[in-house]
Write a protein that holds these residues in place. Structure first.
Motif, PDB file in Angstrom:
ATOM      1  N   LEU A  11      65.567  52.158  27.883  1.00 31.68           N
ATOM      2  CA  LEU A  11      65.377  51.427  29.130  1.00 31.68           C
ATOM      3  C   LEU A  11      64.005  50.768  29.190  1.00 31.68           C
ATOM      4  O   LEU A  11      63.883  49.591  29.536  1.00 31.68           O
ATOM      5  CB  LEU A  11      65.562  52.378  30.316  1.00 31.68           C
ATOM      6  N   GLY A  12      62.977  51.522  28.865  1.00 31.37           N
ATOM      7  CA  GLY A  12      61.624  50.974  28.912  1.00 31.37           C
ATOM      8  C   GLY A  12      61.270  50.086  27.740  1.00 31.37           C
ATOM      9  O   GLY A  12      60.234  49.411  27.775  1.00 31.37           O
ATOM     10  N   GLY A  13      62.104  50.075  26.705  1.00 36.05           N
ATOM     11  CA  GLY A  13      61.873  49.190  25.569  1.00 36.05           C
ATOM     12  C   GLY A  13      60.783  49.633  24.629  1.00 36.05           C
ATOM     13  O   GLY A  13      60.343  48.865  23.767  1.00 36.05           O
ATOM     14  N   GLY A  14      60.297  50.870  24.779  1.00 39.35           N
ATOM     15  CA  GLY A  14      59.186  51.325  23.952  1.00 39.35           C
ATOM     16  C   GLY A  14      57.854  50.933  24.554  1.00 39.35           C
ATOM     17  O   GLY A  14      57.779  50.269  25.589  1.00 39.35           O
ATOM     18  N   ILE A  15      56.800  51.359  23.896  1.00 39.93           N
ATOM     19  CA  ILE A  15      55.447  51.164  24.421  1.00 39.93           C
ATOM     20  C   ILE A  15      54.700  50.116  23.610  1.00 39.93           C
ATOM     21  O   ILE A  15      54.845  50.040  22.389  1.00 39.93           O
ATOM     22  CB  ILE A  15      54.695  52.511  24.430  1.00 39.93           C
ATOM     23  N   CYS A  16      53.902  49.324  24.303  1.00 40.97           N
ATOM     24  CA  CYS A  16      53.245  48.170  23.687  1.00 40.97           C
ATOM     25  C   CYS A  16      52.093  48.561  22.759  1.00 40.97           C
ATOM     26  O   CYS A  16      51.788  47.831  21.813  1.00 40.97           O
ATOM     27  CB  CYS A  16      52.715  47.225  24.765  1.00 40.97           C
ATOM     28  N   VAL A  17      51.418  49.649  23.046  1.00 38.61           N
ATOM     29  CA  VAL A  17      50.251  50.061  22.262  1.00 38.61           C
ATOM     30  C   VAL A  17      50.444  51.503  21.814  1.00 38.61           C
ATOM     31  O   VAL A  17      51.229  52.249  22.403  1.00 38.61           O
ATOM     32  CB  VAL A  17      48.954  49.948  23.096  1.00 38.61           C
ATOM     33  N   PRO A  18      49.746  51.929  20.757  1.00 42.56           N
ATOM     34  CA  PRO A  18      49.860  53.328  20.332  1.00 42.56           C
ATOM     35  C   PRO A  18      49.367  54.263  21.439  1.00 42.56           C
ATOM     36  O   PRO A  18      48.280  54.065  21.988  1.00 42.56           O
ATOM     37  CB  PRO A  18      48.948  53.401  19.098  1.00 42.56           C
ATOM     38  N   VAL A  19      50.167  55.259  21.786  1.00 38.26           N
ATOM     39  CA  VAL A  19      49.790  56.208  22.827  1.00 38.26           C
ATOM     40  C   VAL A  19      49.911  57.627  22.270  1.00 38.26           C
ATOM     41  O   VAL A  19      50.660  57.881  21.334  1.00 38.26           O
ATOM     42  CB  VAL A  19      50.659  56.073  24.091  1.00 38.26           C
ATOM     43  N   LYS A  20      49.154  58.535  22.892  1.00 39.49           N
ATOM     44  CA  LYS A  20      49.203  59.930  22.436  1.00 39.49           C
ATOM     45  C   LYS A  20      49.912  60.844  23.423  1.00 39.49           C
ATOM     46  O   LYS A  20      50.284  61.963  23.065  1.00 39.49           O
ATOM     47  CB  LYS A  20      47.795  60.448  22.183  1.00 39.49           C
TER      48      LYS A  20
END
Length: 578
Positions: free
Chosen positions: A428-437
């Motif tokens: 739904l969210g399409g994944g995250i734009c930047v590397p996250v921890k």
């Protein structure tokens, strides 16, 4: 003393009570003076200390600045606010002319700010010159040509994000024709007093019991139990209070419901009032949501036109009231909210008694959040069967989640309870734009979930609880890999310190001490780990409410899952004696 003041406030009423009068003074174009507040105290038979204590507790008091910059967690992690503050200060004339607030509910695109009583974000920040050029009028409003001003009650493209239901749309479905939508409720309230009406109350409550609806504000307490308690209570007045003080940074589900589906919320609140035998319904909406206030008032007007009542009609089935909050995160806690509506300083009250027994003005009161009540129209429509058949055994129905601007498709998503968290973040969210921890889920007191644990979690109360996290309001904030976890924990302590009502020592002092320890660690001063753990225990077990008591959860999550990153902040553990 507070019980006597509550009774005095009851006599003044909701429409002209102390809280309303304090707001009028604070909103005057000419700032109110100490003499004005002293006169108000005398007029309302309140003590000056009570009046001054109340007005000083809020962010939006007399002489408030024209502009505010959002410093909520989502905007802070996006790294957009320092530059925005500089731009706002340059146009406002000084640093003192720009205040701070958290959160504006614009977490989907960040760069959020407030100007002249309206909220903006994202591309709006590129249009500051035009926004500041408008002439400021009284109460922070503008007096340019009204045709040039956006109508806050008209849907616009102001919310540039996705809204989808991944299954049943109990909460997000359009209401359609409002006369038809409200007819089932009108049929109930128009029944003559007697056995038939009591049976209708029984059946409406039974549907909620069958649905097994649990509160969506974070605690997950069954709504039917609260409703039954208020219904069983005997009193000269009863109240239903809609807790729309959605202050969790990263959350904007309640804002969306109030702006886009206000009639679902109002239907739910009125149905709850019908079941409980209450005539007064109060919407307590946070000051950061001016559009939600305007649209809620319009919903009141429509419901009144259909015969359900209004704020002044004593002959109508219900009286609907809008309480315009003044800016205090602690008012999300139900007892502090009730104290606020009474015109008292918004401090947490010791419980018991619980609001169902002694709530607003000391009368039986049902307090529930926006999303909980918005589920009632769908439950009432089918008797609770579809709702109970959706989700899991112990977490039924659907849940709204709000994804922040780090996601490729930020927005509001309605999913069945039990949906894999990865479905929400990836599909739904399409994944995250930047590397996250990590993801911080459920507001500042929610769990910090490392990305390695996303696949293990489902969107329900039990899954999060068993894993040592908290679903809470289900706001989802991404913490980038480049952001220091130490700095983020310091931010959480600072948030708690600023928003504490100050009534209990553990929260008032402990939050400050935690911030100080983490701030010193940034300059190389090591923290005694035992001291830090003792501080967390004191906050958790000694605080009066969930603000101080809930803060240790995300901190402990970080200490556990990011031990290597945080290790330099603490003194090395002593080696065991041979």
């Amino acid at each position: 003393m507070s019980r006597n003041l509550s009774e005095l406030s009851f006599r003044l009423g909701l429409e002209n009570g102390l809280f309303v009068r304090l707001g009028r003074l604070a909103d005057r174009e000419t700032p109110a003076t100490d003499a004005d507040y002293a006169a108000l105290a005398e007029e309302t038979l309140s003590s000056p200390a009570s009046v001054f204590g109340a007005v000083s507790a809020y962010d939006f008091g007399p002489g408030s600045p024209r502009a505010y910059v959002c410093d909520g967690s989502a905007c802070m992690l996006a790294g957009t606010q320092d530059a925005l503050r500089t731009e706002l200060e340059a146009r406002a004339g000084s640093a003192d002319a720009v205040g701070r607030m958290a959160c504006l509910g614009r977490c989907h695109e960040n760069r959020a700010f407030r100007l002249d009583g309206q909220t903006y974000s994202g591309p709006d920040a590129d249009n500051l010159d035009a926004l500041f050029a408008r002439t400021r009028g009284s109460n922070g409003s503008t007096v340019t040509d009204a045709k040039q001003q956006p109508d806050p009650t008209t849907p616009t493209d102001r919310d540039r994000y996705s809204v989808k239901a991944n299954g049943p749309d109990f909460l997000t479905a359009p209401t359609g024709d409002l006369a038809a939508f409200y007819q089932p409720l009108l049929d109930l309230v128009q029944l003559p007093e007697g056995p038939a009406k009591e049976q209708a109350r029984d059946q409406a409550l039974a549907a909620i019991e069958r649905a097994k609806l649990r509160g969506r504000g974070g605690a997950g307490f069954p709504l039917a139990i609260k409703l039954q308690a208020v219904r069983a209570a005997s009193a000269d007045a009863k109240y239903v209070v809609v807790n729309a003080d959605e202050g969790d940074p990263g959350a904007y589900t309640d804002r969306w419901l109030l702006e886009e589906r206000p009639h679902r919320v109002l239907f739910g609140a009125l149905l709850a009032a019908f079941i409980a035998g209450a005539r007064h319904v109060v919407f307590y909406i946070r000051a950061e949501y001016p559009e939600a206030m305007a649209l809620t008032e319009r919903a009141f007007q429509k419901a009144a036109e259909l015969g359900l009542g209004g704020p002044h009609d004593n002959s109508s089935p219900f009286q609907m009231h809008l309480a315009r909050a003044r800016g205090a995160y602690i008012c999300g806690e139900e007892s502090a909210l009730l104290a606020s509506v009474e015109g008292l300083r918004p401090e947490v009250r010791v419980r018991p008694p619980y609001p169902a027994e002694s709530g607003l003005f000391g009368r039986p009161t049902l307090v529930n959040n926006v999303e909980t009540l918005a589920a009632l129209p769908a439950i009432h429509q089918d008797g609770g069967k579809a709702f109970a058949g959706t989700g899991t055994k112990d977490s039924t129905g659907t849940k709204l989640l709000s994804l922040d601007g780090h996601f490729k498709q930020p927005g509001i998503y309605e999913v069945p309870m039990g949906t894999p968290l990865k479905t929400v973040t990836e599909t739904l969210g399409g994944g995250i734009c930047v590397p996250v921890k990590a993801l911080h889920i459920g507001g500042p007191l929610g769990g910090i979930v490392p990305t390695s644990h996303i696949e293990q979690l489902r969107v329900d109360f039990e899954s999060f609880d068993h894993a040592g996290f908290l679903l809470g309001h289900a706001s989802v904030i991404a913490i980038p890999e480049t952001y220091s976890m130490r700095a983020y924990l310091e931010h959480l302590f600072q948030f708690t310190a600023h928003e504490s009502c100050g009534k209990c020592f553990p929260c008032r002092i402990g939050s400050v001490r935690g911030r100080e320890l983490l701030a010193r660690a940034a300059s190389g001063e090591s923290i005694d780990r035992q001291l830090f753990d003792d501080l967390l225990d004191t906050l958790e077990f000694g605080s009066l409410c969930g603000l101080g008591g809930g803060l240790p959860l995300p901190v402990r999550n970080a200490l556990k899952h990011f031990a290597d990153e945080l290790a330099p902040c603490f003194e090395p553990a002593e080696s065991p004696t041979p």
